[in-house]
Design a protein around this motif. Sequence first.
Motif, PDB file in Angstrom:
ATOM      1  N   ARG A   1      42.427  41.056  36.847  1.00 58.93           N
ATOM      2  CA  ARG A   1      41.736  41.142  38.124  1.00 58.93           C
ATOM      3  C   ARG A   1      41.114  42.517  38.261  1.00 58.93           C
ATOM      4  O   ARG A   1      41.646  43.513  37.738  1.00 58.93           O
ATOM      5  CB  ARG A   1      42.693  40.863  39.283  1.00 58.93           C
ATOM      6  N   ASP A   2      40.010  42.544  38.965  1.00 57.19           N
ATOM      7  CA  ASP A   2      39.338  43.802  39.293  1.00 57.19           C
ATOM      8  C   ASP A   2      39.285  43.863  40.816  1.00 57.19           C
ATOM      9  O   ASP A   2      38.417  43.235  41.443  1.00 57.19           O
ATOM     10  CB  ASP A   2      37.947  43.838  38.671  1.00 57.19           C
ATOM     11  N   ASN A   3      40.199  44.593  41.392  1.00 58.26           N
ATOM     12  CA  ASN A   3      40.274  44.644  42.850  1.00 58.26           C
ATOM     13  C   ASN A   3      39.066  45.352  43.471  1.00 58.26           C
ATOM     14  O   ASN A   3      38.736  45.120  44.631  1.00 58.26           O
ATOM     15  CB  ASN A   3      41.564  45.318  43.299  1.00 58.26           C
ATOM     16  N   ALA A   4      38.411  46.191  42.705  1.00 58.64           N
ATOM     17  CA  ALA A   4      37.220  46.867  43.225  1.00 58.64           C
ATOM     18  C   ALA A   4      36.042  45.905  43.334  1.00 58.64           C
ATOM     19  O   ALA A   4      35.131  46.125  44.130  1.00 58.64           O
ATOM     20  CB  ALA A   4      36.860  48.038  42.317  1.00 58.64           C
ATOM     21  N   LYS A   5      36.071  44.848  42.524  1.00 62.77           N
ATOM     22  CA  LYS A   5      34.982  43.870  42.526  1.00 62.77           C
ATOM     23  C   LYS A   5      35.388  42.543  43.154  1.00 62.77           C
ATOM     24  O   LYS A   5      34.595  41.605  43.167  1.00 62.77           O
ATOM     25  CB  LYS A   5      34.501  43.622  41.091  1.00 62.77           C
TER      26      LYS A   5
END
Length: 124
Positions: A74-78
Amino acid sequence: QVQLVESGGGLVQAGGSLRLSCAASLQKNTFNNYNMGWFRQAPGKEREPVAAIKWSGDSIYYADSVKGRFTISRDNAKDTLYLQMNSLNPEDTAIYYCAAGGSVVPSPRGYRYWGQGTQVTVSS
């Protein structure tokens, strides 16, 4: 309004790879507060969990059938969830769904929000 949109499915030969993505739009931009999961449903079968990841990324579940071949991230910034699928075989053919808001371990369950799914077809 909660929205989960999967992409990246398609037709691939056995032994090939695909990368699924799930773009999330959750209340108050709280993607990084949600546990996320990937599920799949093959024709004539019940939906089953494939992989799940805790909001913090420090707890991950994989179904036995995909361990060593699939990687969830997962990419929490995206606000995006991924599923890298390698060494695909025809038994992986299914509709793959992204889900948010459930448990991760010991097994993914209780997910509140679901995407519409993306078809993955593996030819022999």
